[in-house]
Design a protein around this motif. Structure first.
Motif, short mmCIF file in Angstrom:
data_model
loop_
_atom_site.label_atom_id
_atom_site.label_comp_id
_atom_site.label_asym_id
_atom_site.label_seq_id
_atom_site.Cartn_x
_atom_site.Cartn_y
_atom_site.Cartn_z
N VAL A 180 -5.61 1.68 8.09
CA VAL A 180 -4.95 2.67 7.24
C VAL A 180 -3.44 2.56 7.41
O VAL A 180 -2.94 2.40 8.53
N LYS A 181 -2.72 2.65 6.29
CA LYS A 181 -1.27 2.79 6.37
C LYS A 181 -1.00 4.27 6.59
O LYS A 181 -1.48 5.11 5.83
N PRO A 182 -0.25 4.61 7.64
CA PRO A 182 -0.04 6.03 7.93
C PRO A 182 0.59 6.78 6.77
O PRO A 182 1.43 6.23 6.04
N PRO A 183 0.17 8.04 6.58
CA PRO A 183 0.82 8.85 5.54
C PRO A 183 2.25 9.19 5.96
O PRO A 183 2.59 9.14 7.13
N VAL A 184 3.06 9.50 4.96
CA VAL A 184 4.45 9.91 5.25
C VAL A 184 4.38 11.33 5.82
O VAL A 184 3.75 12.21 5.25
N TYR A 200 -6.84 -9.78 15.40
CA TYR A 200 -6.85 -8.95 14.19
C TYR A 200 -6.24 -7.58 14.49
O TYR A 200 -5.36 -7.10 13.77
N LEU A 201 -6.72 -6.93 15.54
CA LEU A 201 -6.23 -5.58 15.86
C LEU A 201 -4.75 -5.59 16.19
O LEU A 201 -4.00 -4.71 15.73
N ASP A 202 -4.30 -6.58 16.96
CA ASP A 202 -2.87 -6.66 17.30
C ASP A 202 -2.03 -6.93 16.06
O ASP A 202 -0.95 -6.35 15.89
N GLY A 203 -2.50 -7.80 15.17
CA GLY A 203 -1.77 -8.12 13.95
C GLY A 203 -1.65 -6.92 13.02
O GLY A 203 -0.59 -6.67 12.43
N LEU A 204 -2.73 -6.18 12.89
CA LEU A 204 -2.69 -4.98 12.05
C LEU A 204 -1.74 -3.94 12.62
O LEU A 204 -0.97 -3.32 11.89
N ALA A 205 -1.78 -3.75 13.94
CA ALA A 205 -0.87 -2.79 14.59
C ALA A 205 0.58 -3.23 14.41
O ALA A 205 1.45 -2.41 14.12
N ALA A 206 0.85 -4.52 14.58
CA ALA A 206 2.21 -5.03 14.43
C ALA A 206 2.73 -4.83 13.01
O ALA A 206 3.92 -4.62 12.80
N ALA A 207 1.83 -4.88 12.03
CA ALA A 207 2.22 -4.67 10.63
C ALA A 207 2.44 -3.19 10.32
O ALA A 207 2.98 -2.86 9.27
N GLY A 208 1.99 -2.30 11.22
CA GLY A 208 2.19 -0.86 11.02
C GLY A 208 0.94 -0.08 10.68
O GLY A 208 1.01 1.12 10.42
N LEU A 248 0.83 -1.20 0.00
CA LEU A 248 0.00 0.00 0.00
C LEU A 248 0.86 1.25 0.00
O LEU A 248 1.90 1.30 0.65
N ARG A 249 0.42 2.25 -0.71
CA ARG A 249 1.12 3.53 -0.64
C ARG A 249 0.73 4.21 0.68
O ARG A 249 -0.32 3.91 1.26
N PRO A 250 1.56 5.13 1.16
CA PRO A 250 1.23 5.84 2.40
C PRO A 250 -0.15 6.49 2.30
O PRO A 250 -0.49 7.09 1.27
N GLY A 251 -0.94 6.34 3.33
CA GLY A 251 -2.30 6.85 3.35
C GLY A 251 -3.31 5.87 2.77
O GLY A 251 -4.51 6.12 2.82
N GLY A 252 -2.83 4.74 2.22
CA GLY A 252 -3.72 3.73 1.64
C GLY A 252 -4.54 3.03 2.71
O GLY A 252 -4.17 2.98 3.88
N ARG A 253 -5.68 2.50 2.29
CA ARG A 253 -6.60 1.84 3.23
C ARG A 253 -6.88 0.42 2.78
O ARG A 253 -6.87 0.12 1.60
N ILE A 254 -7.14 -0.44 3.76
CA ILE A 254 -7.58 -1.80 3.47
C ILE A 254 -8.99 -1.99 4.00
O ILE A 254 -9.40 -1.33 4.96
#
Length: 94
Positions: A85-89, A53-61, A12-18
């Motif tokens: 969401v992948k955090p924006p740069v 799920y929440l812990d896994g997503l947080a661990a992935a960033g 995902l690009r920064p700011g991307g959502r799943i």
């Protein structure tokens, strides 16, 4: 599932959502209890809990992760929508 979450974050690009739809267990159910409910549907036995799920997503960033139960498919097992969401740069890092 953690390698999958890490790969989603990587591509995902920064700011991307799943957004995912999955079967998710309530946190109160043990792995054995989830397996017992597997007779209802095959995917239930391997269902992750909301916390997993929440812990896994947080661990992935991922940030802003949420798991929203939509309907119950068995006692303590729900259809769910998972978002993150992948955090924006940061502007100073560009």
């Amino acid at each position: 599932m953690r390698p999958v979450m890490s790969e989603m974050h990587r591509v995902l690009r920064p700011g991307g959502r799943i957004g995912l739809s999955d079967v998710v267990a309530e946190d109160r159910l043990s792995a054995a209890e989830r397996a017992e409910r597997g007779s209802f549907a095959g995917c239930i036995a391997g269902a992750m809990s909301r916390r997993e799920y929440l812990d896994g997503l947080a661990a992935a960033g991922f940030v802003e992760a949420e798991v929203t139960f939509t309907h119950e498919v068995a006692d303590g097992i729900h259809g769910a929508i998972i978002r993150a969401v992948k955090p924006p740069v940061p502007a100073q890092s560009r």
